[in-house]
Design a protein around this motif. Structure first.
Motif, PDB file in Angstrom:
ATOM      1  N   MET A  74       2.604  16.207   0.406  1.00 46.87           N
ATOM      2  CA  MET A  74       1.239  16.536   0.739  1.00 46.87           C
ATOM      3  C   MET A  74       1.303  17.838   1.542  1.00 46.87           C
ATOM      4  O   MET A  74       2.348  18.363   2.253  1.00 46.87           O
TER       5      MET A  74
ATOM      6  N   ASN B 187       1.146   3.998  -2.835  1.00 41.32           N
ATOM      7  CA  ASN B 187       0.931   5.590  -2.811  1.00 41.32           C
ATOM      8  C   ASN B 187       2.256   6.073  -3.287  1.00 41.32           C
ATOM      9  O   ASN B 187       1.888   7.572  -3.973  1.00 41.32           O
TER      10      ASN B 187
ATOM     11  N   ARG C 263      -9.381   3.711  -3.307  1.00 35.89           N
ATOM     12  CA  ARG C 263     -10.573   3.423  -2.215  1.00 35.89           C
ATOM     13  C   ARG C 263     -10.319   4.359  -1.375  1.00 35.89           C
ATOM     14  O   ARG C 263     -11.303   4.308  -0.149  1.00 35.89           O
ATOM     15  N   GLY C 264      -9.323   4.902  -0.868  1.00 38.18           N
ATOM     16  CA  GLY C 264      -9.030   5.856   0.422  1.00 38.18           C
ATOM     17  C   GLY C 264      -9.070   5.384   1.605  1.00 38.18           C
ATOM     18  O   GLY C 264      -9.722   5.667   2.656  1.00 38.18           O
TER      19      GLY C 264
ATOM     20  N   GLU D  53       0.841  -1.245  -0.008  1.00 35.89           N
ATOM     21  CA  GLU D  53      -0.027  -0.011  -0.034  1.00 35.89           C
ATOM     22  C   GLU D  53       0.598   1.255   0.054  1.00 35.89           C
ATOM     23  O   GLU D  53       0.682   2.200  -0.671  1.00 35.89           O
TER      24      GLU D  53
ATOM     25  N   ALA E 144     -10.842   9.016   2.271  1.00 36.91           N
ATOM     26  CA  ALA E 144     -10.100  10.184   1.882  1.00 36.91           C
ATOM     27  C   ALA E 144      -9.287   9.682   0.789  1.00 36.91           C
ATOM     28  O   ALA E 144      -8.330   9.069   1.004  1.00 36.91           O
ATOM     29  N   THR E 145      -9.554  10.234  -0.265  1.00 38.27           N
ATOM     30  CA  THR E 145      -8.631  10.102  -1.477  1.00 38.27           C
ATOM     31  C   THR E 145      -8.611  11.144  -2.531  1.00 38.27           C
ATOM     32  O   THR E 145      -9.522  11.869  -2.588  1.00 38.27           O
ATOM     33  N   SER E 146      -7.250  11.231  -2.973  1.00 40.24           N
ATOM     34  CA  SER E 146      -7.031  12.266  -4.091  1.00 40.24           C
ATOM     35  C   SER E 146      -7.477  11.922  -5.576  1.00 40.24           C
ATOM     36  O   SER E 146      -7.229  12.410  -6.473  1.00 40.24           O
TER      37      SER E 146
ATOM     38  N   ALA F  14      -6.412   2.914   2.659  1.00 34.99           N
ATOM     39  CA  ALA F  14      -5.070   2.276   3.122  1.00 34.99           C
ATOM     40  C   ALA F  14      -4.451   2.926   4.449  1.00 34.99           C
ATOM     41  O   ALA F  14      -4.303   2.148   5.252  1.00 34.99           O
TER      42      ALA F  14
ATOM     43  N   ASP G 173       9.831   8.324  -0.053  1.00 35.66           N
ATOM     44  CA  ASP G 173       9.638   8.623  -1.577  1.00 35.66           C
ATOM     45  C   ASP G 173      10.061  10.198  -1.961  1.00 35.66           C
ATOM     46  O   ASP G 173      10.076  11.097  -0.875  1.00 35.66           O
TER      47      ASP G 173
ATOM     48  N   GLY H 175      -3.978   3.206  -6.426  1.00 32.60           N
ATOM     49  CA  GLY H 175      -4.930   3.271  -5.166  1.00 32.60           C
ATOM     50  C   GLY H 175      -6.327   4.227  -5.575  1.00 32.60           C
ATOM     51  O   GLY H 175      -6.271   4.854  -6.737  1.00 32.60           O
TER      52      GLY H 175
ATOM     53  N   THR I 148       7.524  11.986   0.766  1.00 29.53           N
ATOM     54  CA  THR I 148       6.961  11.820   2.029  1.00 29.53           C
ATOM     55  C   THR I 148       7.450  10.535   2.576  1.00 29.53           C
ATOM     56  O   THR I 148       8.162   9.622   1.743  1.00 29.53           O
TER      57      THR I 148
ATOM     58  N   SER J 117      -5.442  13.065   5.050  1.00 27.26           N
ATOM     59  CA  SER J 117      -5.382  11.485   4.468  1.00 27.26           C
ATOM     60  C   SER J 117      -5.539  10.242   5.341  1.00 27.26           C
ATOM     61  O   SER J 117      -5.714   9.207   5.038  1.00 27.26           O
TER      62      SER J 117
HETATM   63  N1  LIG Z   1       3.318   8.857  -0.604  1.00 23.03           N
HETATM   64  C1  LIG Z   1       2.424   9.884  -0.769  1.00 23.03           C
HETATM   65  N2  LIG Z   1       2.731  10.947  -1.440  1.00 23.03           N
HETATM   66  C2  LIG Z   1       1.635  11.854  -1.648  1.00 23.03           C
HETATM   67  N3  LIG Z   1       0.445  11.548  -1.298  1.00 23.03           N
HETATM   68  C3  LIG Z   1       0.000  10.471  -0.673  1.00 23.03           C
HETATM   69  C4  LIG Z   1       1.071   9.486  -0.229  1.00 23.03           C
HETATM   70  N4  LIG Z   1       0.404   8.496   0.518  1.00 23.03           N
HETATM   71  C5  LIG Z   1      -0.856   8.899   0.493  1.00 23.03           C
HETATM   72  N5  LIG Z   1      -1.144  10.080  -0.020  1.00 23.03           N
HETATM   73  C6  LIG Z   1      -2.357  11.098  -0.192  1.00 23.03           C
HETATM   74  O1  LIG Z   1      -3.268  10.130   0.745  1.00 23.03           O
HETATM   75  C7  LIG Z   1      -4.508   9.828   0.279  1.00 23.03           C
HETATM   76  C8  LIG Z   1      -4.925   8.599   0.915  1.00 23.03           C
HETATM   77  O2  LIG Z   1      -4.004   7.473   0.841  1.00 23.03           O
HETATM   78  P1  LIG Z   1      -4.589   6.086   0.731  1.00 23.03           P
HETATM   79  O3  LIG Z   1      -3.525   5.014   0.505  1.00 23.03           O
HETATM   80  O4  LIG Z   1      -5.254   5.912   2.288  1.00 23.03           O
HETATM   81  O5  LIG Z   1      -5.926   6.202  -0.225  1.00 23.03           O
HETATM   82  P2  LIG Z   1      -5.584   6.054  -1.620  1.00 23.03           P
HETATM   83  O6  LIG Z   1      -4.336   5.800  -1.979  1.00 23.03           O
HETATM   84  O7  LIG Z   1      -6.281   7.173  -2.404  1.00 23.03           O
HETATM   85  O8  LIG Z   1      -6.683   4.624  -1.919  1.00 23.03           O
HETATM   86  P3  LIG Z   1      -6.266   3.213  -1.597  1.00 23.03           P
HETATM   87  O9  LIG Z   1      -6.839   2.953  -0.331  1.00 23.03           O
HETATM   88  O10 LIG Z   1      -6.976   2.244  -2.633  1.00 23.03           O
HETATM   89  O11 LIG Z   1      -4.775   2.991  -1.577  1.00 23.03           O
HETATM   90  C9  LIG Z   1      -4.020   9.542  -1.060  1.00 23.03           C
HETATM   91  O12 LIG Z   1      -5.313   9.572  -1.934  1.00 23.03           O
HETATM   92  C10 LIG Z   1      -2.966  10.688  -1.618  1.00 23.03           C
HETATM   93  O13 LIG Z   1      -3.629  11.824  -1.922  1.00 23.03           O
END
Ligand SMILES: Nc1ncnc2c1ncn2[C@@H]1O[C@H](COP(=O)(O)OP(=O)(O)OP(=O)(O)O)[C@@H](O)[C@H]1O
Ligand SMILES: [Mg+2]
Length: 620
Positions: A73, A43, A105-106, A39, A86-88, A108, A68, A103, A152, A81
């Motif tokens: 953010m 990201n 689903r917002g 996960e 919450a997802t972008s 992880a 990375d 990703g 991040t 996040s």
């Molecule tokens: N390493 C990162 N660099 C920049 N933004 C990040 C990073 N990790 C997470 N984010 C931000 O945080 C949000 C939430 O992350 P999360 O992994 O919970 O959900 P997702 O990636 O959108 O969906 P999924 O649950 O399917 O992985 C992301 O949509 C992104 O905007």
């Protein structure tokens, strides 16, 4: 149905608190340390990173840290996040039909945070500084400003510390870390332009150099020996494109450990793709052996659904049959056109500065996050040189778990004649002159390249199989009517199967007429059946007939029947052949599409190279 009010008339249905809902979601998303790494790295990839550092301690149970150099953010996004959903990455249900990010689903981050002690440091602009968010067991987030470079870092410590039942399910450190190595390998293969590093308890396990060549990345992760055995696949059909590399049928492994399939760069364990690939090899693989495959299917995201399971490792295709046909056709073409191994000169040159090294110094520490670790440049040089040098990997070949899984390259100075003649995959038989037979079973031939030993039985089996298979495809199998039809009795189940597939059997030249309850008269056989074992062959066929009518399964079974009949009628071992017969067989073999392996996948010929012979006689 009536609903009985409970005693004090209070509702028993409650909305779960966020913390608990996240823990439940974590049950699906976070199975073990490997899922956390997956996960977090996804990201980082979604954030456009070109450099990803993964550090783990005690198999990821004690600590997982992913750093990375992606977009990072803002303060507000960093806080958000950790909230559920919450997802972008998507904003409407329409987006869900055409997902391009890994990703969406917002869930992880909040799921992982609910079962660990989590710390995130992130910045989308290092001049403005960054944000640190700390969450323990899904509790309230503690946020503060910190100075940090753009990108991040997410740290996950003490996984499952608050869910003892789940904690118990984790395996030993080495098992968990090998799963993590596996997931990092999957991701590194799909994104060759990203510099991946995996450090396990302070020891570098993976450290890939960025490249735009996936073959180069494969060579780095699996060794040049395997990379040299690969042929390239590049096919297009409407909405589908398949690229990548697969091993020639001569190179196989007894496990599926080198099989990687991706859809739009997402690693997928998909039955349709794996089956269609296997199907593409048709009868070229020895039983129980598996090819190495690195296949990337690119297709319109609207044509499949990846939202089948939270781990997103499976997909549902809109047109499964179409995908199957396309992939198996592409694989088949790649193999039949292969004869030769991929020539590095055909690839675009890789920009490499240095020679890639599989081995890394153990004890390298990459623990601290300093901006300096991201200063790696794209190397220059070319693939052939790189592969060649890797082929001569130095003694310092490390004993990391990754490296141990790889075949150790054979240094060129090692004498192989006598112990390992090469199964041939790209020579021209007519350049060799037949000398005679060995043990009335093998044909001996000599040529400039050395001595060629051809297995007469399987060479003929290949010839018959291709002729038979071509004729069957064109519905032009030469038929021989039997002077005396053969009466054959079967069990009721077998008779049913024969009746079910009678038309298809007739296309193979086997004409059957129902005669009595479970009895059939065999009126004709294919002309290739020169021997008289008709009853035995029919018995074998009945055993092979499938009960189902599924077209693909049927085709496969009938292919097997063709192989079996070819095998039964091929020249046997212990059979004398004169030079004319040998010449005829070799010329027939040369005209086949796959003259180097039999339909069961065994090599047809072995070459004892001139070079090795000279060396053996100390003439070189
Ligand atoms: N390493 C990162 N660099 C920049 N933004 C990040 C990073 N990790 C997470 N984010 C931000 O945080 C949000 C939430 O992350 P999360 O992994 O919970 O959900 P997702 O990636 O959108 O969906 P999924 O649950 O399917 O992985 C992301 O949509 C992104 O905007
Ligand atoms: Mg995500």
């Amino acid at each position: 149905m009536s609903v009985l009010p409970n005693e004090n008339n209070k509702s028993q249905v409650m909305i779960l608190p966020d913390e608990l809902a996240n823990q439940i979601a974590a049950g699906e998303v976070v199975e073990r340390p490997m899922s956390v790494v997956k996960e977090l790295v996804e990201n980082s990839i979604d954030a456009g990173a070109t450099r990803i550092l993964i550090e783990i301690e005690q198999g990821g149970k004690k600590l997982i840290r992913v750093t990375d150099n992606g977009s990072g953010m803002s303060l507000c996004d960093a806080q958000l996040s950790f909230s559920r959903h919450a997802t972008s990455k998507i904003i409407s249900s329409a987006d869900l039909e055409g997902i391009v990010s890994l990703g969406f689903r917002g869930e992880a981050l909040p799921s992982i945070a609910s079962v660990s002690q989590m710390r995130m440091v992130t910045s989308d602009d290092e001049h403005r500084g960054g944000t640190q968010v700390v969450v323990e067991g899904g509790g309230p987030a503690q946020v503060k400003d910190v100075a940090c470079p753009q990108g991040t870092t997410v740290e996950v410590a003490q996984l499952f510390f608050n869910t003892p039942a789940r904690k118990k399910f984790m395996k030993g450190d080495s098992t968990e870390s090998s799963h993590i190595t596996q997931i990092a390998t999957q991701q590194a293969l799909a994104y060759p332009h990203i510099h991946f590093t995996l450090i396990n308890n302070g020891r570098k396990v993976i450290d890939t150099l960025p490249t735009d060549q996936s073959l180069y990345r494969i060579a780095e992760l699996f060794g040049a020996e395997l990379a040299k055995e690969l042929v390239s696949v590049d096919a297009r059909d409407g909405a589908y494109r398949l690229t990548g590399y697969i091993s020639s049928p001569v190179y196989t492994r007894s496990s599926r450990s080198a099989q990687y399939c991706y859809i739009n760069q997402r690693f997928i364990r998909d039955k349709v793709i794996l089956h269609s690939t296997q199907h593409g090899y048709s009868h070229l693989l020895p039983k129980g052996q598996h090819p190495a495959i690195f296949l990337f299917l690119a297709m319109d995201p609207k044509l499949y659904d990846v939202n089948v399971h939270p781990a997103k490792a499976e997909v549902r295709f809109a047109y499964q049959q179409e995908v199957h046909r396309f992939v198996s056709g592409a694989v088949k073409n790649a193999i039949s056109g292969s004869g030769k191994l991929p020539s590095p000169s055909e690839d675009q040159p890789v920009k490499t500065r240095d020679i890639p090294r599989l081995s890394t110094r153990s004890g390298d520490r990459g623990g601290e996050h300093r901006s300096g670790i991201f200063s790696v440049e794209r190397p220059t040089g070319d693939l052939s040189r790189a592969l060649e040098v890797m082929y001569r990997v130095p003694e310092s070949h490390s004993s990391s778990s990754m490296d141990r899984a790889q075949p150790v390259p054979v240094p060129p100075q090692v004498e192989i004649f006598g112990s390992k003649p090469t199964p041939v995959a790209n020579l021209i038989y007519s350049e060799f002159e037949p000398l005679g037979q060995l043990d009335r079973s093998f044909i001996l031939m000599q040529g400039k390249q050395g001595i060629l030993v051809v297995d007469q039985h399987i060479a003929h089996e290949r010839v018959l199989y291709e002729r038979f298979s071509k004729a069957a495809k064109n519905k032009r199998v030469e038929v021989q009517q039997l002077l005396f039809p053969l009466a054959l009795e079967f069990s009721p189940g077998e008779a049913e199967l024969l009746a079910l597939h009678r038309d298809r059997l007739e296309e193979l030249g086997l004409e059957l007429e129902l005669f009595g309850k479970n009895e059939f008269l065999l009126r004709s056989v294919p002309a290739i059946l020169k021997n008289n074992e008709h009853a035995e062959i029919m018995r074998e066929i009945v055993d092979m007939l499938p009960a189902q009518q599924h077209e693909e399964a049927l085709q496969e079974k009938f292919e097997e029947i063709l192989v079996m009949m070819s095998c039964r009628n091929a020249i046997k071992v212990n059979m004398t052949l004169d030079l004319d017969q040998i010449r005829k067989l070799i010329s027939d073999l040369e005209q086949t599409e796959m003259p180097y392996t039999c339909p069961h996948g065994r090599p047809i010929a072995l070459l004892f190279e001139m070079d090795s012979i000279l060396k053996k006689f100390l003439r070189k």
